[in-house]
Design an enzyme around this catalytic site. Structure first.
Site, PDB file in Angstrom:
ATOM      1  N   GLU A 669       7.923 -24.885  17.299  1.00 40.05           N
ATOM      2  CA  GLU A 669       8.003 -24.682  18.750  1.00 40.05           C
ATOM      3  C   GLU A 669       6.640 -24.155  19.180  1.00 40.05           C
ATOM      4  O   GLU A 669       6.194 -23.131  18.669  1.00 40.05           O
ATOM      5  CB  GLU A 669       9.072 -23.631  19.094  1.00 40.05           C
ATOM      6  CG  GLU A 669      10.446 -23.913  18.539  1.00 40.05           C
ATOM      7  CD  GLU A 669      11.049 -25.203  19.031  1.00 40.05           C
ATOM      8  OE1 GLU A 669      10.717 -25.606  20.161  1.00 40.05           O
ATOM      9  OE2 GLU A 669      11.817 -25.818  18.277  1.00 40.05           O
ATOM     10  N   CYS A 703       6.419 -18.357  26.200  1.00 38.50           N
ATOM     11  CA  CYS A 703       5.995 -19.764  26.248  1.00 38.50           C
ATOM     12  C   CYS A 703       6.656 -20.459  27.434  1.00 38.50           C
ATOM     13  O   CYS A 703       6.177 -21.469  27.913  1.00 38.50           O
ATOM     14  CB  CYS A 703       6.247 -20.476  24.935  1.00 38.50           C
ATOM     15  SG  CYS A 703       7.854 -20.174  24.258  1.00 38.50           S
TER      16      CYS A 703
END
Ligand code: FAD
Length: 908
Positions: A669, A703
């Site tokens: 990720e 993020c």
């Protein structure tokens, strides 16, 4: 107006919308413009039913009419929630001006002893832009600062001031503001203040008891305006979304009964709590009249209150019976008054509401006056088997005991700082390298803990130990492995406050952000446990006689988990728990910036019963250890969350170094360059606060954070002005003090990086806001940059800090183009009220998680599985139904079950 009508009504059957369609024949042009004007006029007329005027002056005529009818009034300024202090000051000024206006208008009015004619109703949410239960003490203090001059002025002119009651999360703040302000010397003997109390709240009786005790001690009466409560839908929905018990009664009958009980309580104690009974419901009114009679309270010592524009026949009846009646009269512009208007429309149309039953359904008088029904007794909840997955409830900081627990946990953890933590290899303590020293980013001289780092040799030992342990662990029943995760969830639940406090110190998160991370970690344990049970049973494929196809999974083997610091428990917990429950063994390398939190994760898993060697805790400094392990032949898979640069390097290295188990699986990720589009028709109250939370929550170090906001030209200037004011006021400071919304960046390198980007912003665009920040600690104030050159790195690269770029777009197409002009595809958002725009952006914005009319951070396990594509991720969504399979190898066993013509399935 035209576009919205068309979009909202397009799918309704033609006969339902015939008049509208006729009105809009031709759609655009003159007929359209005319129709739009007509509709607007209609809407304004509806609003005028409930709102007396845009300004006090405009409300003069209705005011005189009401007085002419022998009624009293209380005036309220429309508008709730101030986004900035400028807006809050504006509201405070309007209340002062309104007081003067009422003083001038009503000076000739005869005065009743308990109820002066000049009467003001105030909503505290409009008086302070940072009103927030997390910021409790400061909220009380600041609201009092704003209210004091209003109370003073009202007192000077011989008037009365009442605090309205709003959402349940603000109830205790409102009560504290009210009682502590009236305890001040200058107001102690002033009897002309009141507070609204909502009967739909389960806590109301207790609150009334406390209010009475306080009023007795103060020695001067106050007025209680008893209402049922206007936010029932909001409270019910919010509680269910957050997993809280609902603060409001579930049935109208319970609210009505409580209203009657509270009314009786007020009349029984009318010497100190003067009753103002606010309802349009004839049964509720009658019950109050009876209670007054029983308690022998004379009519001049209480009053009835009703809302302007509602239930006129009921008002006339009450007046005819000789009771004093006051109209609650809101004034102000329509847009800030929209929430008020919606509440009134809901009340007037609610199936259960008294008004609809009386005036629309024309229900029998007997039924309208009947005793409110009680709900049927609740069925005993079934306890058998495993409960389905449900998200861990969010922290409710409006509860004093919860705030106290958090405060205590902060102090407990403060006392445990600077501890030593070992590595754990096959259950043995290890770590022969110099320790990783973890510091508090808000006070870098404060050591949070020193965590032993492992050498390469130890890492290799850990791989060997994991391979030995995995065989037995992978052979255990999936239900047994899931049970370990369920125990881990329970242990984390029991340590929830303490775990929250460790994050506050080690990663600079504020209480709410830190607690949300702990709750998410608990969710991962629970969710992946459930997922394993779902996937455990082999699935039969096909239905052909004589052939049995069983599809099932086996573990991959041994993996390394390389975790980030920004969700130090949750992301680690997810990346460890999923492979673990799938029967794998892992080497878990926490970030060197949050190793103490990493240690707590392993401690929880150990206590939950994970066997030695199945999870190995291998802290290390820098990337070297991770690189070594990714290339190790004993590793079968890698789970990574972090930057794009490191993620791509891991993928390349893993591909180049196949291990004993063959090609290594990489689940990575990575970053995001996330954009929110603000459409021309967006609700700006919502959009400004949502963008701020998305961009500056946890200092932008998520993020999922918003780093670009793309605003359509028609609302660009208004949006920018409100955004700039609100961002400039964000409070930044040490997160162990809940006053602060923003804390520090994670370390000096992060600070340096943000500074470089801000410099680039200065060069390539215009800095609109550059907020201040404390000098000690890795702080950087919030920054908003506009007018950037299209090739500016601020529009392309991930900053991971509190820097927001604003882009102006002429239309939705350009906005989408601009939003998609990035290598990433993680999160994105849209604020719009247009169904067509929502559909288009849902289709065309290339992101893994799209959020509409809400902030773009805070994904929930199981409900909003999280993860992106392009350069944002090469894995399946965390917390979603595809995640666990990444750590499993699917197999199919096909058996020919036919024996010389005998086929079991065809028998019988
Ligand atoms: P009814 O139709 O008898 O009652 C409607 C009310 O019942 C709803 O508003 C809700 O409270 C409750 N209800 C509806 N469905 C359910 C259900 N399924 N389960 C449980 N309860 C249910 N409200 C505030 O919140 N704060 C204030 O400060 C405030 N000030 C007011 C001032 C005045 C002068 C007046 C008249 C009202 C004020 N209100 C305030 C609004 C009030 O709370 C009610 O929403 C409104 O008066 C309608 O209630 P009713 O008794 O007139 O009508």
């Amino acid at each position: 107006v035209m576009a919205h009508i068309d979009e909202y009504f397009r799918d309704l059957p033609a006969e339902a919308t015939l008049p509208l369609r006729a009105l809009f024949a031709g759609g655009k042009g003159v007929s359209g413009a005319l129709a739009a004007r007509l509709l607007t006029r209609n809407i304004v007329a509806i609003a005028r039913t409930f709102i007396a005027g845009e300004s006090p002056e405009e409300a003069r005529k209705p005011l005189q009419a009401l007085i002419g009818e022998g009624r009293s009034v209380t005036f309220d300024i429309l508008g709730e929630t101030a986004l900035s202090e400028k807006e809050a000051q504006g509201y405070a000024g309007q209340y002062l001006a309104l007081t003067d206006f009422l003083a001038a208008e009503l000076k000739a009015l005869p005065r009743r002893q308990r109820f002066p004619g000049i009467n003001l109703s105030v909503k505290i949410s409009s008086l302070y832009s940072r009103l927030d239960p997390m910021n409790y003490d400061d909220s009380v203090l600041q609201v009092k600062e704003r209210l004091r001059p209003i109370f003073r002025r009202v007192k000077e002119v011989g008037g009365f001031v009442n605090l309205d009651m709003e959402m349940a999360s603000q109830k205790n703040i409102t009560l504290d503001v009210f009682t502590s302000l009236l305890d001040e010397e200058e107001f102690r003997s002033w009897p002309h203040a009141g507070i609204a109390i909502q009967a739909y709240l389960r806590e109301t009786e207790a609150d009334l008891g406390r209010l009475l005790a306080w009023a007795r001690q103060r020695g001067t009466s106050v007025t209680v305006r008893l209402v049922k409560g206007a936010y029932w839908e909001y409270e019910s929905v919010t509680a269910s979304q957050k997993g809280w018990p609902s603060p409001v009664f579930a049935t109208k009958g319970e609210t009505d009964r409580n209203f009657e009980r509270c009314a009786a309580f007020l009349f029984a104690n009318a010497d100190r709590l003067v009753p103002a009974i606010a309802t349009h419901n004839v049964r509720s009114l009658a019950a109050a009249m009876v209670a007054a009679e029983r308690a022998d309270v004379a009519a001049e010592n209480y009053e009835f209150q009703m809302l302007y524009g509602m239930a006129e026949p009921v008002k006339h009846a009450v007046q005819r019976l000789g009771f004093p009646l006051r109209d609650y009269v809101p004034v102000g512009p329509l847009i800030p008054g929209m929430a008020y208007l919606v509440r009134r429309l809901l009340e007037n149309t609610s199936n259960e509401g008294f008004l609809r039953r009386t005036f629309v359904e024309r229900a029998e008088k007997v039924s309208l006056l009947a005793e409110p029904p009680l709900p049927p007794p609740a069925a005993e909840p079934k306890q058998e088997g495993l409960a389905p997955f449900a998200n861990e409830p969010a922290l409710d900081l409006s509860r004093p005991e919860v705030r106290e627990e958090c405060r205590a946990a902060i102090e407990t953890v403060r006392g445990k700082l600077d501890g030593r933590y070992p590595a754990l290899i096959a259950g043995r303590e290890g770590g022969r390298e110099a320790a990783v020293v973890s510091v508090n980013p808000a006070r870098p001289s404060e050591v949070v803990g020193s965590v032993a780092a492992v050498s390469r040799e130890e890492a290799a030992e850990a791989v060997a130990a994991a391979r030995r342990a995995q065989a037995a662990w992978g052979g255990r029943e999936p239900a047994e492995r899931a049970a370990v995760l369920f125990r881990a969830a329970d242990i984390a639940r029991s340590r929830r406050r303490e775990l929250m406090a460790w994050q506050v110190f080690e990663t600079g998160k504020n209480w709410l952000e830190a607690d949300a991370d702990v709750a998410e970690a608990i969710d991962y344990f629970d969710y992946y446990g459930h997922e394993m049970l779902r996937l455990a049973a082999p699935q039969r494929l096909g239905d052909i006689p004589g052939e049995l196809n069983l599809y099932h999974y086996r573990p991959r083997g041994v993996g390394v988990v390389i975790a980030p610091w920004n969700f130090p428990l949750a992301i680690s917990a997810g990346m460890v728990a999923a492979p673990l429950v799938a029967g794998n063994a892992v080497l878990y390398k926490p970030s060197s910036l949050s190793p103490v939190n990493g240690w707590h994760l392993c401690d929880i898993l150990r206590e939950a019963g994970v066997p030695d060697g199945v999870v190995n805790f291998i802290p290390g400094r820098g990337g070297e250890l991770g690189t070594y392990l990714v290339g190790h032949e004993g590793i079968d898979f890698v789970a990574f969350t972090g930057s794009r640069e490191v993620g791509l390097a891991i993928a390349a290295r893993a591909a180049a170094t196949p291990g004993l188990g063959g090609v290594k699986k990489v689940v990575a990720e990575m970053g995001g360059k996330n954009a929110i589009i603000v459409d021309a028709d967006a609700d700006l109250d919502q959009a400004v606060s949502g963008v701020i939370r998305s961009a500056f929550g946890y200092q932008g170090q998520k993020c999922s954070a918003c780093s670009r906001v793309i605003v359509l030209a028609p609302c660009y200037e208004r949006f920018m002005a409100r955004l700039a004011e609100a961002v400039a006021e964000l409070q930044i400071g040490p997160p162990d003090d809940p006053t602060f919304f923003m804390g520090p960046l994670i370390d000096a390198a992060a600070l340096e990086k943000v500074r470089r980007y801000v410099e680039a912003g200065r060069r390539d665009g215009r800095i609109v806001v550059a907020g201040n920040a404390p000098a000690v600690g890795f702080y950087h104030g919030p920054v908003v940059v506009a007018d950037l050159a299209p090739d500016s790195p601020l529009l392309r690269e991930e900053v991971f800090g509190p820097v927001l770029a604003v882009v102006r777009a002429e239309d939705l197409g350009t906005a989408l183009e601009s939003a998609n002009a990035t290598d990433y595809a993680l999160t994105g958002g849209l604020y719009s009220r247009s169904p067509r725009a929502i559909a288009r952006v849902s289709n065309e914005l290339a992101v893994g998680n799209l959020y509409i009319n809400r902030p773009i951070t805070g994904a929930l396990v199981g409900r909003q599985p999280f993860g992106g594509f392009r350069y944002s991720g090469v894995g399946s969504k965390a917390g979603g139904p595809d995640y666990l399979q990444q750590f499993l190898l699917p197999r199919v066993v096909t058996e020919n079950t036919m024996r010389r013509g005998f086929t079991p399935e065809t028998v019988g």
